[in-house]
Write an enzyme that holds these catalytic residues in place. Structure first.
Site, PDB file in Angstrom:
ATOM      1  N   THR A  46      -2.270   3.805   8.326  1.00  0.00           N
ATOM      2  CA  THR A  46      -1.628   4.969   7.726  1.00  0.00           C
ATOM      3  C   THR A  46      -0.246   4.557   7.241  1.00  0.00           C
ATOM      4  O   THR A  46       0.389   3.687   7.853  1.00  0.00           O
ATOM      5  CB  THR A  46      -1.591   6.156   8.713  1.00  0.00           C
ATOM      6  OG1 THR A  46      -1.163   7.323   8.031  1.00  0.00           O
ATOM      7  CG2 THR A  46      -0.652   5.908   9.891  1.00  0.00           C
ATOM      8  N   GLN A  47       0.204   5.141   6.122  1.00  0.00           N
ATOM      9  CA  GLN A  47       1.476   4.762   5.534  1.00  0.00           C
ATOM     10  C   GLN A  47       2.388   5.974   5.340  1.00  0.00           C
ATOM     11  O   GLN A  47       1.896   7.062   5.018  1.00  0.00           O
ATOM     12  CB  GLN A  47       1.287   4.114   4.146  1.00  0.00           C
ATOM     13  CG  GLN A  47       0.703   2.725   4.148  1.00  0.00           C
ATOM     14  CD  GLN A  47      -0.769   2.675   4.511  1.00  0.00           C
ATOM     15  OE1 GLN A  47      -1.184   2.015   5.456  1.00  0.00           O
ATOM     16  NE2 GLN A  47      -1.574   3.409   3.799  1.00  0.00           N
ATOM     17  N   GLU A  57       0.848  -1.199   0.000  1.00  0.00           N
ATOM     18  CA  GLU A  57       0.000   0.000   0.000  1.00  0.00           C
ATOM     19  C   GLU A  57       0.884   1.250   0.000  1.00  0.00           C
ATOM     20  O   GLU A  57       0.637   2.208  -0.739  1.00  0.00           O
ATOM     21  CB  GLU A  57      -0.906  -0.037   1.233  1.00  0.00           C
ATOM     22  CG  GLU A  57      -2.149   0.798   1.100  1.00  0.00           C
ATOM     23  CD  GLU A  57      -3.025   0.703   2.349  1.00  0.00           C
ATOM     24  OE1 GLU A  57      -2.790  -0.161   3.204  1.00  0.00           O
ATOM     25  OE2 GLU A  57      -3.949   1.526   2.455  1.00  0.00           O
TER      26      GLU A  57
HETATM   27  N1  ADP Z   1     -14.896  14.166   3.111  1.00  0.00           N
HETATM   28  C1  ADP Z   1     -14.144  13.580   4.030  1.00  0.00           C
HETATM   29  N2  ADP Z   1     -13.813  14.244   5.167  1.00  0.00           N
HETATM   30  C2  ADP Z   1     -13.055  13.649   6.092  1.00  0.00           C
HETATM   31  N3  ADP Z   1     -12.554  12.434   5.998  1.00  0.00           N
HETATM   32  C3  ADP Z   1     -12.844  11.733   4.896  1.00  0.00           C
HETATM   33  C4  ADP Z   1     -13.655  12.252   3.854  1.00  0.00           C
HETATM   34  N4  ADP Z   1     -13.759  11.322   2.892  1.00  0.00           N
HETATM   35  C5  ADP Z   1     -13.047  10.257   3.311  1.00  0.00           C
HETATM   36  N5  ADP Z   1     -12.513  10.497   4.520  1.00  0.00           N
HETATM   37  C6  ADP Z   1     -11.665   9.624   5.338  1.00  0.00           C
HETATM   38  O1  ADP Z   1     -10.603   9.114   4.542  1.00  0.00           O
HETATM   39  C7  ADP Z   1     -10.233   7.843   5.060  1.00  0.00           C
HETATM   40  C8  ADP Z   1     -10.219   6.870   3.905  1.00  0.00           C
HETATM   41  O2  ADP Z   1      -9.766   5.648   4.381  1.00  0.00           O
HETATM   42  P1  ADP Z   1      -9.967   4.284   3.575  1.00  0.00           P
HETATM   43  O3  ADP Z   1      -9.230   4.378   2.308  1.00  0.00           O
HETATM   44  O4  ADP Z   1     -11.413   3.943   3.496  1.00  0.00           O
HETATM   45  O5  ADP Z   1      -9.312   3.253   4.588  1.00  0.00           O
HETATM   46  P2  ADP Z   1      -7.959   2.388   4.545  1.00  0.00           P
HETATM   47  O6  ADP Z   1      -7.030   3.060   3.583  1.00  0.00           O
HETATM   48  O7  ADP Z   1      -7.426   2.398   5.939  1.00  0.00           O
HETATM   49  O8  ADP Z   1      -8.388   1.029   4.105  1.00  0.00           O
HETATM   50  C9  ADP Z   1     -11.213   7.507   6.156  1.00  0.00           C
HETATM   51  O9  ADP Z   1     -10.672   7.864   7.406  1.00  0.00           O
HETATM   52  C10 ADP Z   1     -12.395   8.417   5.844  1.00  0.00           C
HETATM   53  O10 ADP Z   1     -13.144   8.761   7.009  1.00  0.00           O
HETATM   54 CA    CA Z   2      -7.045   4.032   1.587  1.00  0.00          CA
END
Ligand code: ADP
Ligand code: CA
Length: 500
Positions: A213-214, A170
């Site tokens: 987080t990366q 990732e």
């Molecule tokens: N409009 C937004 N405002 C704030 N945070 C957002 C918004 N859209 C997406 N996010 C956040 O971005 C992140 C996307 O993570 P995601 O790709 O689903 O998870 P992971 O990469 O850990 O599998 C989540 O924390 C989500 O709440």
């Molecule tokens: Ca993601």
């Protein structure tokens, strides 16, 4: 003697005429080939599902077909947001995870011409949400992966598999995406040559997901912990990158960790005051929804239906203090090179793009991609002090699930960047909070597809068309020269014959 010279002249004449004719044909063929190269190119497509912990998106990419596939020309055609939550949320109904993808698959099908569909590779990569579910229940996570596979296989694409990425992938694929889009690896020059960009800068990647987080970058010195190093050979150059993924430190899991800390500190007395929530905001949760992740597992028995209420106290100073408690800054096997929880990290180096929730948080706060540190700090502080009614009336269109967390996530982000990753006043300005580069979204999907479809070769491509432009020009020059020489010899021979 005279008769013999005349015969010899005819022979030479015929030979020269033959060479002339051959050259003429070669010239016509070369010019014709050049013309076909100028014809409009057909496109090839590829797509990747980003099955994140909170949400799934489908990215469709295209690039010129035929031989031009190993060039810096892949572009993003469309992004389709899947309705509903991330696939890991369908633990109780795996077939629904598959069904959720159909609308986006239909959109992609409509965007690709019929003839190209069968040659279009489709990948699905799941990230930290599925990593967590697999830790809890491997059979259940397998079922979900099977269901999404079944759904995609119904479509007339070239399905390449659905799998759960490891954190290293990732991080590394996000880094490849950024530097590919910036043409940091290789650039196609105006003269038609592939060049390694001089002084071309390689950016680092900061990805803030929901569950992990990366951080990925090229360190300034050697990497002391080999488990964090990735060696890549791209376009004939070696890159040694450092990458680290922290499970449970994505925005949403970090928010849960804060709630758990508070619960422990307050000994369950109600309500639980939350310094990162705005004054006037109350959040009631069932304990079952709080202790439902491997990041927040509870030792000992509890009633999952019991409710707990968090009540905002809007105190940014206390919020920062609380955020720090979810990090262990003291253990380190590689002193002083640790981020937190004993994880090795060399000093940050170069510029970075901070995307996903890093970007969303800063964008919401109205901060520019490179806002100065004092401005960032004061903006966060004054936002956290606003009461909930004000926050709601000022942002009527923002979903409450995001709005409730911006203060907490901003403080979390600042602690992670400054205390854990060790960005300071000087290196702060090296971070760009961005969503897109070169009209494409920043994320791991493009890098993943480029790598798996062999669109990034290890060695440098010769040229765009397989024949360098100078070679082509030299060929034309040589043929024209031979044609001209043949003509001169023929004229001389004819003049000689006439004299006889
Ligand atoms: N409009 C937004 N405002 C704030 N945070 C957002 C918004 N859209 C997406 N996010 C956040 O971005 C992140 C996307 O993570 P995601 O790709 O689903 O998870 P992971 O990469 O850990 O599998 C989540 O924390 C989500 O709440
Ligand atoms: Ca993601």
């Amino acid at each position: 003697m005279e008769k013999f010279t005349l015969k010899q002249n005819h022979l030479v004449g015929a030979l020269v005429a033959a060479i002339g004719c051959t050259s003429l044909i070669a010239l016509i063929l070369m010019l014709a080939r050049n013309n076909t190269m100028e014809l409009p190119l057909s496109f090839q497509y590829g797509m990747v599902f980003d099955a994140g912990s909170t949400h799934t998106s489908l990215y469709l990419y295209k690039w010129p077909g035929a031989k031009e596939n190993n060039t810096g020309l892949v572009s993003q055609v469309l992004v389709c947001d899947v309705e509903g939550p991330g696939i890991s949320s369908y633990a109780n109904d795996p077939p629904a995870a598959g069904k959720s993808l159909t609308a986006c698959l239909d959109d992609a099908k409509a965007a690709i011409s019929f003839g190209e569909q069968r040659d279009t590779p489709v990948y699905l990569g799941a990230t930290a949400g599925m990593r967590l579910l697999r830790l809890q229940d491997a059979t259940n996570s397998d079922q979900i992966m099977e269901e999404v596979t079944k759904t995609i296989k119904v479509y007339p694409f070239d399905f390449q598999g659905a799998r759960i990425l490891i954190g290293t992938e990732e991080g590394a694929y996000g880094w490849i995406t950024i530097n590919y889009l910036l043409e940091g690896f290789i650039k196609y020059s105006f003269e038609g040559k592939w060049l390694k960009p001089k002084g071309g800068e390689i950016f680092g990647a900061l990805d803030m997901g929901g569950s992990s987080t990366q951080i990925t970058f090229t360190p300034g010195g050697p990497v002391k912990d080999p488990t964090t190093a990735v060696r890549l050979r791209l376009y004939g150059s070696n890159y040694n990158i450092y990458t680290q993924s922290y499970l449970c430190y994505g925005k949403d899991q970090a928010m849960k960790q804060l709630q758990i800390r508070l619960l422990k500190m307050t000994n369950m007395s109600q309500p639980v005051y939350h310094p990162c929530y705005h004054q006037g905001y109350n959040l009631t949760l069932a304990l079952g929804d709080l202790y439902n992740s491997p990041c927040t597992e509870k030792t000992g028995a509890f009633d999952p239906t019991n409710l707990v209420t968090f009540s905002g106290s809007g105190d940014p100073g206390q919020c920062l203090k609380l955020v720090k408690t979810i990090f262990n800054f003291s253990d380190c096997s590689f002193p002083p090179d640790c981020s937190f929880n004993g994880v090795y990290q060399p000093p940050v180096n170069g510029n970075f793009f901070a995307f996903s929730a890093y970007y969303y948080t800063f964008d919401f706060l109205g901060l520019a991609p490179q806002a100065p540190l004092p401005q960032v700090l004061s903006t966060i502080e004054s936002f956290c002090k606003k009461n909930w009614t004000t926050v709601k009336t000022e942002n009527p269109k923002i979903k409450e699930k995001y709005l409730q967390d911006y203060c907490a996530s901003a403080n979390y982000i600042m602690t992670l960047l400054q205390e854990a990753y060790k960005f300071n006043e000087k290196t702060w300005s090296n971070i760009y909070f961005k969503k897109k580069v070169a009209d494409a979204d920043i994320g791991w999907t493009l890098g993943y597809m480029l790598n798996l479809s062999s669109l990034i070769p290890s060695e440098k491509p010769l040229s765009l068309t397989g024949v360098k432009r100078e070679q082509w020009a030299a060929g034309i020059f040589f043929i024209v020269f031979v044609l001209f020489l043949s003509l001169v010899i023929l004229v001389v021979l004819c003049a000689g014959n006439l004299n006889h």
